[in-house]
Design a protein around this motif. Structure first.
Motif, PDB file in Angstrom:
ATOM      1  N   PHE B  85       0.835  -1.197   0.000  1.00 50.30           N
ATOM      2  CA  PHE B  85       0.000   0.000   0.000  1.00 50.30           C
ATOM      3  C   PHE B  85       0.868   1.244   0.000  1.00 50.30           C
ATOM      4  O   PHE B  85       1.811   1.350   0.770  1.00 50.30           O
ATOM      5  CB  PHE B  85      -0.913   0.006   1.234  1.00 50.30           C
ATOM      6  N   LYS B  89       0.232   0.307   5.469  1.00 49.09           N
ATOM      7  CA  LYS B  89      -0.723  -0.238   6.413  1.00 49.09           C
ATOM      8  C   LYS B  89      -0.073  -1.316   7.268  1.00 49.09           C
ATOM      9  O   LYS B  89      -0.434  -2.487   7.190  1.00 49.09           O
ATOM     10  CB  LYS B  89      -1.910  -0.857   5.665  1.00 49.09           C
ATOM     11  N   LEU B  91       0.585  -3.619  10.522  1.00 52.47           N
ATOM     12  CA  LEU B  91      -0.228  -4.060  11.651  1.00 52.47           C
ATOM     13  C   LEU B  91       0.470  -3.492  12.885  1.00 52.47           C
ATOM     14  O   LEU B  91       1.455  -4.040  13.361  1.00 52.47           O
ATOM     15  CB  LEU B  91      -0.299  -5.585  11.664  1.00 52.47           C
ATOM     16  N   LYS B  92      -0.042  -2.350  13.378  1.00 50.43           N
ATOM     17  CA  LYS B  92       0.700  -1.504  14.317  1.00 50.43           C
ATOM     18  C   LYS B  92       1.072  -2.172  15.629  1.00 50.43           C
ATOM     19  O   LYS B  92       2.138  -1.947  16.160  1.00 50.43           O
ATOM     20  CB  LYS B  92      -0.132  -0.252  14.634  1.00 50.43           C
ATOM     21  N   HIS B  93       0.133  -2.959  16.165  1.00 44.10           N
ATOM     22  CA  HIS B  93       0.403  -3.543  17.477  1.00 44.10           C
ATOM     23  C   HIS B  93       1.002  -4.933  17.393  1.00 44.10           C
ATOM     24  O   HIS B  93       0.978  -5.684  18.350  1.00 44.10           O
ATOM     25  CB  HIS B  93      -0.872  -3.556  18.328  1.00 44.10           C
ATOM     26  N   MET B  94       1.505  -5.271  16.201  1.00 45.12           N
ATOM     27  CA  MET B  94       2.146  -6.567  16.038  1.00 45.12           C
ATOM     28  C   MET B  94       3.583  -6.330  15.601  1.00 45.12           C
ATOM     29  O   MET B  94       3.862  -5.383  14.866  1.00 45.12           O
ATOM     30  CB  MET B  94       1.382  -7.398  15.006  1.00 45.12           C
ATOM     31  N   GLU B  98       5.608 -10.711  13.423  1.00 51.55           N
ATOM     32  CA  GLU B  98       4.191 -11.116  13.400  1.00 51.55           C
ATOM     33  C   GLU B  98       3.489 -10.601  12.145  1.00 51.55           C
ATOM     34  O   GLU B  98       2.617 -11.272  11.594  1.00 51.55           O
ATOM     35  CB  GLU B  98       3.482 -10.607  14.663  1.00 51.55           C
ATOM     36  N   THR B 101       4.542 -13.042   9.545  1.00 50.01           N
ATOM     37  CA  THR B 101       3.957 -14.359   9.831  1.00 50.01           C
ATOM     38  C   THR B 101       2.499 -14.408   9.377  1.00 50.01           C
ATOM     39  O   THR B 101       2.036 -15.404   8.820  1.00 50.01           O
ATOM     40  CB  THR B 101       4.037 -14.677  11.332  1.00 50.01           C
ATOM     41  N   SER B 102       1.788 -13.312   9.617  1.00 48.58           N
ATOM     42  CA  SER B 102       0.388 -13.258   9.214  1.00 48.58           C
ATOM     43  C   SER B 102       0.249 -13.478   7.708  1.00 48.58           C
ATOM     44  O   SER B 102      -0.627 -14.210   7.255  1.00 48.58           O
ATOM     45  CB  SER B 102      -0.203 -11.912   9.635  1.00 48.58           C
ATOM     46  N   GLY B 103       1.140 -12.857   6.954  1.00 48.86           N
ATOM     47  CA  GLY B 103       1.124 -13.053   5.508  1.00 48.86           C
ATOM     48  C   GLY B 103       1.384 -14.504   5.130  1.00 48.86           C
ATOM     49  O   GLY B 103       0.763 -15.043   4.210  1.00 48.86           O
ATOM     50  N   ARG B 153       5.720  -8.532   3.844  1.00 45.77           N
ATOM     51  CA  ARG B 153       4.432  -9.139   4.164  1.00 45.77           C
ATOM     52  C   ARG B 153       3.734  -9.645   2.903  1.00 45.77           C
ATOM     53  O   ARG B 153       3.158 -10.732   2.880  1.00 45.77           O
ATOM     54  CB  ARG B 153       3.547  -8.137   4.904  1.00 45.77           C
TER      55      ARG B 153
END
Ligand SMILES: Nc1ncnc2c1ncn2[C@@H]1O[C@H](COP(=O)(O)OP(=O)(O)O)[C@@H](O)[C@H]1O
Ligand SMILES: [Mg+2]
Lengths: 340, 246
Positions: B85, B89, B91-94, B98, B101-103, B153
């Motif tokens: 983006f 964007k 993931l601010k609190h990760m 992390e 990892t989410s990706g 990500r």
């Protein structure tokens, strides 16, 4: 990485649990016991709220209604079908979880305060429904049948039995949250909380994960409702009010929203405090405790929005504690150099 | 080479404003294609249509021969389209780890176990030069690293087509060179790249084909050389830059 093998931290947690479990043996005072029951209950409810509110970031004020639905489910099944509250636990979980998930699913496109407003409306809709529903005792509520002690009916004379049930519930919920937090599901929920655009871009459907979170969160607090009904042995529609929901939200906010341990710590602080305030202030002005809630809430949101756990994560105390535990691990010979 | 992505006369209107107007071009498999154009030209809007943020008002997006009209926004990564983006964007609190990892857990890999995904994330972090920063929150890093995180990500979802929206904006020359090298390495892995960029040096360096956009329309397409010698492009795009430079 973050994952630690079994070590002194676990032993510490087990010791803490053991101390809690010994309280009824050591302290015979029933007033103290009731306060602990209330702490465990509130912590459980706040943990349940955290699945949707903390992990997924959907700030619901409808959880008192979800809790109430659980309480009514169990009570109506007991009164009408003599069904054991123990069996009501899974029934309430699934039934309330599904109802809340389906009814709220059209509202998941709403964000922030708009979603919160819907959950408030949701709780008042149910409050009104139960106030006017003959079958559910209308506004007078329902008194659960009294009688001899009966384990199968979750009916006990002493507070001690309820103490252990509530303690088990809290420990179980805490473990469930920890497991979710570190799982794929947890990553999905947290990603949705942080940014729905990113969630979509990496393959997470925000709607699906909000629905899963609602199912688990409402199901869990419905279980709290089963306990509530059988412990207090009286329920009425007022338990569904949004003002009651605050009691479940507050511990999570004080303890640290989004943290798994936060609701636990918050409950251990706020419940004794509110009991004290109730006793000390209610003779002066009724409702003064609510003012104190508001003040605490504003103070936390303004000065420490990440709550106690947010402060702890970057504190010297944490460094000291983890140094202490690492030391202990080494001395006790727990190998934690396994992780990469 | 086969065509991976095909845009057929796509347009997008926002309440009467035509942000993208009748744009067509295609992206070859394993190529690096660039999109240039001044601010507001409709480049990001084009990306949003390719990555499923919203459908085109008119026209079709064809990916691997399939019309994407019925694909849901969250399904794009599973068919191999990933993006960054422009307005980052994170993931601010990760933590950085992390985030990546989410990706890895979702996307095309769709790894089931968090542990396994963490291992794969470490690999990506190494590859993108973020390994040392894996335990910090994105907010504590500077823009160059935040941009890298966007790329990492997206990369963790194991894409075939990677859309990069101005990931080199705001980088100094050294950082730009590092980024160029990273995108080459990514491309060498067999990943097709479509990138929006203002930095002409990077575009000239990386892209085989460049599409030029202006006021929502595609004005020309060609090799970086062809495009930069096009009188119309010089007039509306490079000409303007000269003005601001001088
Ligand atoms: N979501 C939106 N809603 C309304 N207008 C938009 C939206 N996205 C972009 N626009 C408008 O579309 C035009 C093109 O924007 P954009 O695609 O972001 O340009 P670029 O990325 O080339 O700078 C601009 O005029 C912008 O204001
Ligand atoms: Mg743009």
């Amino acid at each position: 990485m973050m994952k630690k093998r079994f070590g002194s931290r676990h032993i510490g947690a087990l010791l803490l649990l053991l101390i809690l479990a010994l309280i009824p043996v050591i302290i015979r005072n029933t007033y103290i016991q009731t306060i602990f029951i209330l702490i465990f209950y509130t912590a459980s409810a706040s943990l349940a709220w955290s699945v949707l509110g903390g992990l997924t970031g959907q700030l619901s004020l409808g959880h008192a209604a979800f809790m109430g639905l659980g309480a009514y489910t169990s009570t109506l099944l007991l009164v009408n079908a003599n069904l054991s509250p123990w069996l009501s636990i899974p029934i309430a979980f699934v039934f309330v979880g599904l109802i809340c998930m389906l009814l709220l699913s059209p509202c998941f496109v709403l964000h922030g305060p708009y979603f919160t407003l819907v959950t408030i409306a949701f709780s008042y809709a149910f409050l009104n429904l139960f106030t006017n529903w003959d079958y559910a005792g209308k506004g007078q509520g329902i008194v659960l049948p009294f009688g001899a002690e009966d384990f199968a009916l979750m009916r006990f004379k002493s507070k001690t039995s309820y103490f252990y049930i509530a303690l088990c519930m809290m420990v179980l919920f805490y473990i469930v949250l920890r497991l979710i937090d570190r799982s794929k599901l947890g990553y999905g929920l947290k990603t949705v909380r942080e940014d729905e655009g990113t969630a979509n871009a990496i393959g997470i459907s925000p709607l699906k994960y909000k629905m899963i979170a609602t199912f688990i969160s409402a199901g869990m607090i419905a279980v709290c409702g089963v306990f509530y009904a059988n412990y207090f042995r009286f329920i009425d529609p007022e338990i569904m009010a949004e003002s009651q929901a605050i009691e479940y939200v507050l511990p999570a906010i004080i303890g640290g929203i989004g943290s798994v341990t936060g609701p636990l710590i918050g409950a251990f602080i706020i419940v004794p405090l509110s009991q004290y305030l109730n006793a000390a202030l209610s003779s002066v002005v009724s409702g003064a405790n609510l003012v104190v809630y508001a003040v605490i809430l504003i103070a936390v949101v303004m000065f420490q929005p990440t709550g106690i756990m947010g402060w702890y994560q970057n504190s010297k105390l944490k460094k000291k504690l983890s140094g202490f535990f690492d030391n202990l691990d080494r001395k006790l010979g727990f190998d934690k150099s396994q992780n990469a | 080479m086969a065509t991976l992505l095909e845009l057929n006369n796509i347009s997008k209107s926002f309440k009467g404003l035509k942000a993208v107007n009748d744009v067509s071009f295609s992206v070859e498999e394993k190529s690096i294609t660039g999109i240039i154009g001044s601010n507001g030209a409709g480049k990001t809007t084009l990306f949003n249509m390719i990555s499923g943020v919203f459908p085109p008002t008119e026209g079709t997006v064809i990916y691997k021969g399939k019309d994407l009209a019925s694909v849901k926004p969250y399904q794009y990564s599973s068919i191999g389209i990933a993006r960054t983006f422009q307005i980052m964007k994170p993931l601010k609190h990760m933590t950085v780890m992390e985030n990546v990892t989410s990706g890895a857990l979702f996307g095309r890999r769709n790894i089931k176990s968090a542990k396994e995904a963490e291992e794969y994330a470490l690999e990506i972090l190494n590859f993108t030069g973020l390994y040392e920063r894996r335990d910090v929150l994105p907010g504590s890093m500077g823009t160059p690293f935040k941009k890298r995180l966007e790329v990492a990500r997206a990369l963790a979802t194991d894409p075939e087509l990677l859309l990069l929206d101005e990931v080199m904006a705001g980088l100094n020359p050294t950082e730009t060179d590092d980024a160029i090298e990273l995108f080459r390495k990514i491309n060498e892995r067999g990943i097709t790249i479509l990138l929006i960029e203002h930095v002409m040096r990077a575009v000239a360096n990386l892209c085989e084909t460049v599409v030029v956009m202006h006021h929502g329309e595609k004005i020309t397409e060609g090799t970086p050389e062809q495009v930069m010698n096009d009188p119309y492009v010089i007039e509306i795009y490079l000409g303007k830059e000269d003005e601001t430079d001088g």
